[in-house]
Design an enzyme around this catalytic site. Structure first.
Site, PDB file in Angstrom:
ATOM      1  N   VAL A  23      32.911 -33.490 -10.610  1.00  0.00           N
ATOM      2  CA  VAL A  23      31.461 -33.504 -10.766  1.00  0.00           C
ATOM      3  C   VAL A  23      31.036 -34.951 -10.993  1.00  0.00           C
ATOM      4  O   VAL A  23      31.610 -35.647 -11.834  1.00  0.00           O
ATOM      5  CB  VAL A  23      31.006 -32.625 -11.952  1.00  0.00           C
ATOM      6  CG1 VAL A  23      29.504 -32.757 -12.174  1.00  0.00           C
ATOM      7  CG2 VAL A  23      31.373 -31.178 -11.700  1.00  0.00           C
ATOM      8  N   LYS A  38      28.666 -31.357  -7.506  1.00  0.00           N
ATOM      9  CA  LYS A  38      29.960 -30.715  -7.733  1.00  0.00           C
ATOM     10  C   LYS A  38      30.685 -30.608  -6.392  1.00  0.00           C
ATOM     11  O   LYS A  38      30.258 -29.868  -5.497  1.00  0.00           O
ATOM     12  CB  LYS A  38      29.732 -29.333  -8.352  1.00  0.00           C
ATOM     13  CG  LYS A  38      30.973 -28.528  -8.667  1.00  0.00           C
ATOM     14  CD  LYS A  38      30.529 -27.218  -9.336  1.00  0.00           C
ATOM     15  CE  LYS A  38      31.710 -26.328  -9.702  1.00  0.00           C
ATOM     16  NZ  LYS A  38      31.249 -25.107 -10.390  1.00  0.00           N
ATOM     17  N   ASP A 132      32.560 -15.399 -17.641  1.00  0.00           N
ATOM     18  CA  ASP A 132      33.312 -16.499 -18.253  1.00  0.00           C
ATOM     19  C   ASP A 132      32.446 -17.253 -19.260  1.00  0.00           C
ATOM     20  O   ASP A 132      32.467 -18.486 -19.308  1.00  0.00           O
ATOM     21  CB  ASP A 132      33.840 -17.447 -17.177  1.00  0.00           C
ATOM     22  CG  ASP A 132      34.964 -18.341 -17.711  1.00  0.00           C
ATOM     23  OD1 ASP A 132      35.599 -17.964 -18.711  1.00  0.00           O
ATOM     24  OD2 ASP A 132      35.204 -19.408 -17.118  1.00  0.00           O
TER      25      ASP A 132
END
Length: 542
Positions: A23, A38, A132
């Site tokens: 990134v 990214k 996540d």
């Protein structure tokens, strides 16, 4: 060889890197707006499954519009690379705050939880489960507001994408390979809330088997949290998803009621100030301060199954031997920490071309999520490049994403022409070469070929699946006092189909005179589902 750079942007410096990519902080040449780019690593870009996942992540971000979720500007794919251009947030990971302070005040923890839930609520409304959520994926801005990042392993609500997540924050059903649901995100957010309050994770098993059993069976550690917020801990960490709030939005309503009753109507304003004060103790970690690149997480990939209780020891041993987890710098010595275990990549392929910075409808680069704070300088959107993508609602676009800067492509950034109507893109004459999509799997039938009792509380079932390719099997078992009725659920497991018959041992509670099983597949089998029922020995009429 010089690395590929997204056309129309000038890179400033790297914010983070890992096995999946990097990134970077960059500036949009046409508007001067800072962004985070990214990049997918060259190694993973050669794997079409990872490329599809990367596109899917961009498409998902493009469909989420919330001040609590990092925004997407555009997705760019060319023969030499693939990148997601995102909003920059001048913030630091919640993990860094916790590492510095140990824990937070209850009001500050409630602010983190509320902001997180509002970000998750935007995803849940779109039919997406994050899967996540953890302190590494929450960015705290200088004003105490927060944003949710990294939808790399997100999945459609109700799908069974396999076991994936960060072990310390995974819900019981996530460990068992159950369908993705908003309730699992609620569990992970509550686990992070508990960590903010106490300075430790809810469960601290020293290996995967121990940690899995704790999440599935150990009592909820609500007594370790301050008494006023224990109802939130108890609800959010409930063992069964149906005992938790159904989604993040419902949990926000419960949170506000508890917070107001315990800390008064001004709790949120005080909590945000306290959180901002903790973040201010780490000024050099803000990307606007020009700090060195942060360490990123290299994610392991594995396939897990959902064994019964007796099989968890073997599962833990297999995981311990089969996984190479490289943790973030903040948790380099924590065996139950922030590394994400990923499996079963999504196969929905779609790309989202979003407005470049400054275009009408493009998200603001401001990190501020409140109404009273001024926009803060731009900063890192995420320092954990994610290789895995996600499926998201809606059909895939019928056209490939435009590739600014590719041969035959002309892009006019907003504000540079006579009329600011946003970017105009001419499709490239030679689109990027991609592998043809795999043929859809045809599941003709799923059958229960054998079902028999082996003990007072155990039975063995054998299944066969007639399919043209890999499919996923959902096996559920039930107990009942009536013949022909499956009755009360006793358990479930998900596993990939095999070319030969598959045998599984099932554990029952011992209740009911009839035990039944039901097997279904994804994609759905032509015969729908296979069911079978047996009369157990203790209930036989002699």
């Amino acid at each position: 060889m010089k690395a590929w750079v997204v056309p129309g942007y000038t890179e400033t410096r790297e914010l983070g890197s890992g096995a999946s990519g990097r990134v970077v902080l960059a500036v949009h040449d046409g508007t001067g707006i800072p962004v985070a780019v990214k990049y997918l690593s060259d190694r993973l870009r050669r794997d079409q499954a990872f490329v599809r996942d990367f596109r899917a992540e961009a498409r998902l971000l493009g469909g989420l519009h919330s001040p609590y979720v990092v925004g997407l500007y555009e997705y760019v794919e060319a023969p030499d690379g693939a990148a997601i251009v995102m909003e920059l947030v001048d913030g630091i990971a919640l993990r860094a705050v916790l590492k510095q302070s140990g824990h937070t005040d209850p009001e500050a923890a409630l602010v983190v939880l509320k902001g997180s839930l509002l970000g998750l609520a935007a995803a849940h409304r779109a039919g997406v489960v994050h899967r996540d959520y953890k302190p590494e994926n929450v960015l705290v801005a200088a004003d105490g507001s927060s944003k949710l990042v990294d939808f790399g392993i997100a999945a459609d609500d109700g799908t069974t994408p396999g076991v994936a997540g960060t072990p310390a924050y995974m819900a019981p059903e996530q460990w068992q390979g159950g369908p993705a649901s908003p309730a699992a995100d609620v569990y992970a957010a509550t686990a992070t809330f508990f960590e903010c309050l106490t300075g430790r994770k809810p469960y601290t098993g020293q290996n995967f088997a121990e940690l899995a059993l704790q999440h599935i069976e150990a009592p909820v550690p609500e007594a370790d949290a301050p008494e006023p917020v224990r109802p939130l801990i108890r609800r959010g960490l409930a063992k069964h998803p149906e005992e938790r709030p159904e989604d993040a939005e419902a949990f926000v309503a419960e949170l506000e009621g508890v917070a107001r009753a315990a800390y008064g109507p001004d709790w949120e304003e005080r909590g945000q100030r306290k959180l901002a004060a903790l973040a201010a103790l780490l000024p050099l970690l803000f990307p606007s301060a020009g700090a060195p690149p942060a360490s990123a997480t290299a994610f392991a990939t594995t396939s897990l199954w959902a064994p019964g209780r007796r099989g968890w020891l073997g599962a833990g041993a297999a995981l311990a031997l089969g996984l190479l987890l490289i943790f973030t710098e903040a948790e380099a010595t924590d065996l139950t920490g922030g590394a994400t275990v990923r499996s079963a990549r999504a196969t929905t392929s779609a790309a989202s071309g979003a407005p470049v910075p400054g275009a009408p409808g493009a998200p603001s680069p401001s990190a501020s999520t409140g109404t009273s704070a001024p926009p803060s300088p731009s900063a890192s959107a995420s320092t954990s490049p994610s290789p895995s993508g996600s499926t998201s609602p809606g059909a895939s676009p019928t056209t490939a994403p435009a590739t600014p800067g590719a041969p035959g492509t002309t892009t006019t950034p907003p504000g540079t022409g006579p009329t600011d109507t946003g970017p105009t893109t001419t499709p490239p004459t030679t689109p990027p070469t991609t592998a043809p999509p795999p043929a859809p799997v045809d599941v003709k039938a799923v059958n229960v070929t054998s079902f028999r009792q082996t003990d007072f509380t155990a039975a063995q079932v054998t299944l066969s699946v007639d399919a043209s390719g890999p499919a996923t099997v959902l096996l559920e078992w039930f107990s009942s006092d009536a013949r022909g009725t499956l009755g009360a659920p006793e358990g479930s497991m998900t596993f990939p189909s095999a070319t030969a018959a598959t045998a599984r041992t099932l554990t029952f509670s011992g209740q009911g005179c009839y035990w039944g099983v039901r097997a279904t597949t994804t994609p759905a089998a032509g015969n729908g589902a296979a069911t079978q029922q047996i009369l157990i020995r203790r209930c036989e009429i002699r």
